[in-house]
Design an enzyme around this catalytic site. Structure first.
Site, mmCIF file in Angstrom:
data_model
loop_
_atom_site.group_PDB
_atom_site.id
_atom_site.type_symbol
_atom_site.label_atom_id
_atom_site.label_comp_id
_atom_site.label_asym_id
_atom_site.label_seq_id
_atom_site.Cartn_x
_atom_site.Cartn_y
_atom_site.Cartn_z
ATOM 1 N N ASP A 536 0.747 -1.257 0.000
ATOM 2 C CA ASP A 536 0.000 0.000 0.000
ATOM 3 C C ASP A 536 0.783 1.319 0.000
ATOM 4 O O ASP A 536 0.981 1.932 -1.027
ATOM 5 C CB ASP A 536 -0.990 0.000 1.167
ATOM 6 C CG ASP A 536 -2.007 -1.127 1.038
ATOM 7 O OD1 ASP A 536 -1.680 -2.123 0.364
ATOM 8 O OD2 ASP A 536 -3.107 -1.017 1.591
ATOM 9 N N GLU A 737 -2.649 -7.820 12.942
ATOM 10 C CA GLU A 737 -2.298 -7.642 11.536
ATOM 11 C C GLU A 737 -0.804 -7.311 11.386
ATOM 12 O O GLU A 737 -0.154 -7.743 10.439
ATOM 13 C CB GLU A 737 -3.156 -6.512 10.955
ATOM 14 C CG GLU A 737 -3.003 -6.328 9.465
ATOM 15 C CD GLU A 737 -3.977 -5.306 8.912
ATOM 16 O OE1 GLU A 737 -4.755 -4.726 9.703
ATOM 17 O OE2 GLU A 737 -3.973 -5.091 7.700
#
Ligand SMILES: *[C@@H]1O[C@H](CO)[C@@H](O)[C@H](O)[C@H]1NC(C)=O
Ligand SMILES: *[C@@H]1O[C@H](CO)[C@@H](O)[C@H](O)[C@H]1NC(C)=O
Ligand SMILES: *[C@@H]1O[C@H](CO)[C@@H](O)[C@H](O)[C@H]1NC(C)=O
Ligand SMILES: *[C@@H]1O[C@H](CO)[C@@H](O)[C@H](O)[C@H]1NC(C)=O
Length: 849
Positions: A536, A737
């Site tokens: 990202d 995460e």
């Protein structure tokens, strides 16, 4: 019930009668048919057969009708007072048990799911235990079942009866018929010790439309609200059993309770509460031994607490498996702006996207694990390659089913959408702006990472201790499997090369020696993001430029080509083998001429008309290493290891940082891939560094100095990464995460039991300085690095000949070994605590920022 409704029901019923004989028995079912394959629900069960049955469990406060309706639990949500939920033990083939801590309603629920091997029966035992000290806890349970009726499908029927007078504890019985499932029944059975607050209510709804059928909570709520008066005051919904395509069975208890929902096709018996209980007990007691067998733990992780850790990881990874079916939204307009050849291409692309016609595809089917049940309960292409690394060890056939399912999504060009949002249920969890998939967008082809370890198992080069596999049962079945996968994998790879090619025309300056095939570029960039790369917000050239070449894109091509080369060699496709070997060499050359700046690997761009490298040290710089494109004698390996081991740059006490602490972007902006420790890439790093250390030397038997360093880094990194995930899990009850490089704290999404689960692969890695490699090395591919030298080739020929000559005894031995793995008598360490606690919190949508 309208007259038209009655009529269509009658017609339906008659049709069913007519088909009774031919559709009497279910079509081929197996262990995989049924499961809790609706991971977005706290507990939802369905078969891997589209347009059939959707079932699940809701619960609520039993205090009053209004309280019941305002506290209904159905989909995994973040604001309903759940202290956590997760599978304590779970095996996709057999079943398992999930504990849900509902602090707000003062109850702990346990859903124990068990199924028969033939796929014809299953049961879920639901037990409720009020929290210690809580009194007068009233809990209402609602079992729901719906038949998916699309207009074109074969006749289906389902009807439910109120059975509470019949005795034997059976509260409700439903019967139905669906071509693919045959005649089936399911029943809800209470327990004599339950303190029921009302008679079981069966509420059947005649015709719920296709786009409402998955909304159990909303349909149930409107059913409950439809009745007013004194009826409207009671907790129980109106008792209105009968035919219909959606049914609710409601019971309400005070105090503790047990309820069993069992399903069967009529040719077999029900798994009754006693059978379900004993099945679950033996599953539970055998699970620890099974987990240790597949994921053995080596020093310093021998303690029992790491055993529970490993069980929780694998259970929740497997428990996130979902079966998805439905259409998806695709922009296949192939607008010229999507070529992204102009300066400011991202602005032109955005304009074209805003104006594009979005296509709804035909319904697609996908079997996939999910990154996180509350936040990402759907399939993500690049996550799945990581998910399948541990699954391949646990259950090779399951991993293959998932792999095949993903490759079934491939279109004629070779494209696979990177995020699979199939059907309205999946779409309901995704912001509209992110629902559309673009056919020019790629994602790291991680599924190809599976091919080398798969090949190693098929050839016996690496150990397999998971569930017995049909694909491993004979050499012919192994070959058949690869023959089936190979063309689609190759098509996807070719598509990637074609659509993400770098521009090597004379339009842009390139370093001497650089040519087509030496560089690739992710499409879909914006100044701040390269979502398609998976990394990202990792810093790249800014502004983006159509002449860019992305290091990781090239490394993925090289690794994918090498995987295909290995499969081609196995299948005897010599022409392809040569072709892919050429691609690997081209990728390796591109890494040096395009991306190496003398100190590190970098992205490349065009700046002021000149070729320029864009260097942000971090995970990106490690891709040539991570993806096996550097061997132990590579001249740049020393410098890459310097970067890995440098505390001021990537080496943190908690694992490798995604971005160097010295980079100007470190910790800046969204700070997603800008410093945090990600487990998936750390696992690749440990495994690859270790392999480098073990690589046979070309000139000497002794490991070189750089190999010794690689081994030392791998050993230390392994401990740091395992300790980080473990410490956070022990403290917070969650898998996360990512982890903070400064403190090791988990961050972003909790309940992230997707690729963080890859940490389980590190537990068993051994680093024995005196004897070198020993014991488990299940994850090592036999020929994953370097050009195949003559010795290796000869060695391979010998191995292949031996395998061919000895295949019978070999397969027999494998079979015996597998049988040795005694499931029922495994060393049980008794009950172990429920430790995987999953909560819901903020964050988690960073992928959309
Ligand atoms: C259904 O299955 C039963 C038991 O396996 C078998 O005896 C019967 O012949 C089957 N019926 C049909 C129509 O296939
Ligand atoms: C369902 O069973 C309960 C308990 O016997 C009874 O009170 C109720 O009337 C039954 N409802 C129907 C529709 O048969
Ligand atoms: C938008 O789409 C229409 C019809 O497809 C086309 O004529 C028009 O040029 C497009 N506009 C832009 C700005 O792309
Ligand atoms: C390369 O870039 C030039 C200049 O933008 C463009 O005209 C050409 O189509 C591009 N070629 C390829 C193969 O992308």
């Amino acid at each position: 019930m309208t007259a038209a409704g009655l009529l269509s029901l009658t017609i339906l019923y008659l049709c069913c009668l007519a088909r009774r004989v031919e559709a009497l028995n279910a079509t081929a079912t197996s262990w995989s048919t049924w499961g809790p394959y609706r991971p977005n629900l706290y507990f939802g069960v369905r078969p891997q057969v589209p347009d059939t049955l959707l079932m699940g469990l809701m619960w609520a406060s039993g205090d009053s009708r209004s309280k019941m309706l305002s506290s209904l639990r159905d989909t995994c949500e973040q604001d309903d007072g759940m202290q956590g939920y997760g599978w304590t033990y779970y095996d996709t083939r057999l079943g398992g048990s999930q504990t849900i801590h509902d602090t707000q309603l003062q109850i702990d629920l346990d859903t124990g799911f068990i199924k028969s091997e033939d796929g014809k029966s299953w049961a879920v035992r639901i037990t409720g235990t009020p929290k210690a000290g809580a009194t007068n806890v009233k809990t209402s349970l609602i079992v729901h079942a719906a038949v998916e009726m699309d207009e074109f499908s074969l006749p289906k029927s389902l009807g439910c009866e109120n059975q509470s007078l019949r005795g034997g504890g059976v509260e409700a019985l439903c019967r139905g018929e669906i071509a693919e499932l045959g005649h089936f029944e399911f029943q809800v059975v209470g327990d004599a010790r339950n303190k029921a607050l009302h008679d079981t209510a069966v509420n059947s709804v005649l015709k719920v439309s296709e786009d409402e059928i998955w909304k159990a909570k909303s349909v149930f709520t409107s059913q409950a609200k439809a009745v007013g008066g004194s009826q409207g005051q009671s907790v129980a919904v109106e008792d209105k059993p009968g035919a219909g395509n959606m049914h609710f069975i409601q019971t309400t208890f005070e105090g503790p309770f047990t309820l069993t929902l069992s399903y069967r096709t009529v040719e077999v018996a029900f798994l009754d509460p006693t059978a379900a209980e004993s099945g679950l007990d033996s599953l539970q007691s055998a699970f620890p031994a099974r987990a240790d067998k597949v994921f053995p733990r080596a020093a310093p992780f021998e303690q029992d607490k790491y055993a529970r850790f490993s069980q929780a990881i694998i259970s929740n990874l497997l428990g996130g498996l979902g079966f998805f079916h439905g259409n998806t939204l695709v922009d296949d307009s192939q607008a010229p702006a999507y070529e992204e050849t102009e300066l400011n291409f991202w602005e032109d692309a955005a304009t074209a996207m805003a104006n594009a016609t979005i296509t709804q595809t035909v319904p697609l089917t996908l079997l996939s694990h999910t990154p996180s049940r509350p936040f990402f309960p759907r399939g993500f292409l690049w996550d799945e390659g990581f998910h399948l690394l541990p699954v391949l060890e646990w259950d090779l056939d399951l991993a293959i089913s998932v792999l095949q399912s993903w490759f079934n999504l491939i279109d004629t060009d070779g494209w696979i959408g990177r995020e699979q949002i199939l059907g309205p249920e999946a779409r309901s969890r995704v912001p509209p702006a992110f629902q559309v998939q673009y056919t020019h967008y790629a994602n790291p082809p991680t599924l190809l990472l599976l091919l080398p370890p798969l090949l190693a198992k098929l050839t016996g080069a690496s150990r397999y201790t998971g569930h017995p596999s049909t694909h491993l049962s004979t050499p012919a079945s192994a070959t058949a499997l690869l023959r089936d996968l190979y063309p689609r994998v190759a098509r996807h790879y070719a598509w990637f090369r074609r659509t993400q090619a770098g521009n090597f025309t004379s339009a842009y300056p390139r370093p001497a020696g650089a040519a087509d095939g030496h560089g690739f570029r992710w499409r879909g960039r914006t100044p701040q993001h390269t979502l398609t790369s998976g990394l990202d917000d990792y810093p790249r050239a800014n502004p983006p430029h159509p002449g860019e070449l992305h290091l990781d894109a090239l490394a993925w091509v090289g690794a994918a080509a090498d995987a295909l080369r290995q499969v081609a060699a196995f299948l005897g496709e010599e022409g392809d083998e040569v072709l892919y070997a050429g691609h690997v060499e081209a990728a390796k050359k591109g890494l040096e001429v395009v991306h190496w700046d003398g100190e590190r690997y970098c992205d490349a761009t065009v700046e002021g008309g000149q070729f320029a490298r864009v260097c942000h040290e971090g995970y990106l710089s490690l891709f040539p290493l991570l993806l096996g494109l550097m061997d132990a004698e590579h001249p740049n390996l020393g410098k890459v290891l310097d970067l890995v081991g440098d505390e001021a740059r990537l080496w943190s006490p908690f694992g490798l940082r995604s971005l160097s602490a010295q980079d100007e972007n470190y910790g800046e902006g969204e700070d997603y891939w800008r410093g945090a420790v990600w487990v998936n890439l750390n696992v690749l790093a440990v495994r690859r560094l270790r392999e480098l250390g073990l690589e046979p030397g070309k000139s000497s038997r002794e490991p070189t100095a750089v190999q010794k360093r690689a081994t030392a880094l791998a050993a230390e990194l392994r401990e740091r990464v395992v300790n980080t995930v473990f410490a956070s899990w022990e403290k917070t009850g969650f898998f996360w995460e990512q982890y903070k490089d400064k403190t090791g704290e988990g961050s972003h999404s909790r309940a992230f039991t997707g690729w963080t689960a890859c940490v389980v692969l590190l537990l068993g890695l051994q680093f024995d300085k005196t004897t070198g490699e020993r014991g488990d090395d299940a994850t090592r591919s036999p020929q994953s690095s370097g050009p195949p030298s003559l010795t290796i080739s000869i060695g391979l020929v010998v191995v292949v000949v031996a395998v061919v000559l000895l295949r019978r005894p070999l397969w027999v031995t494998v079979g015996k070994l597998v049988k040795l793995w005694d499931w029922r008598k495994g060393q049980a360490s008794g009950r172990y605590e429920q430790l995987e606690v999953i909560d819901l919190d903020e964050g988690g949508h960073d992928r959309y920022d």
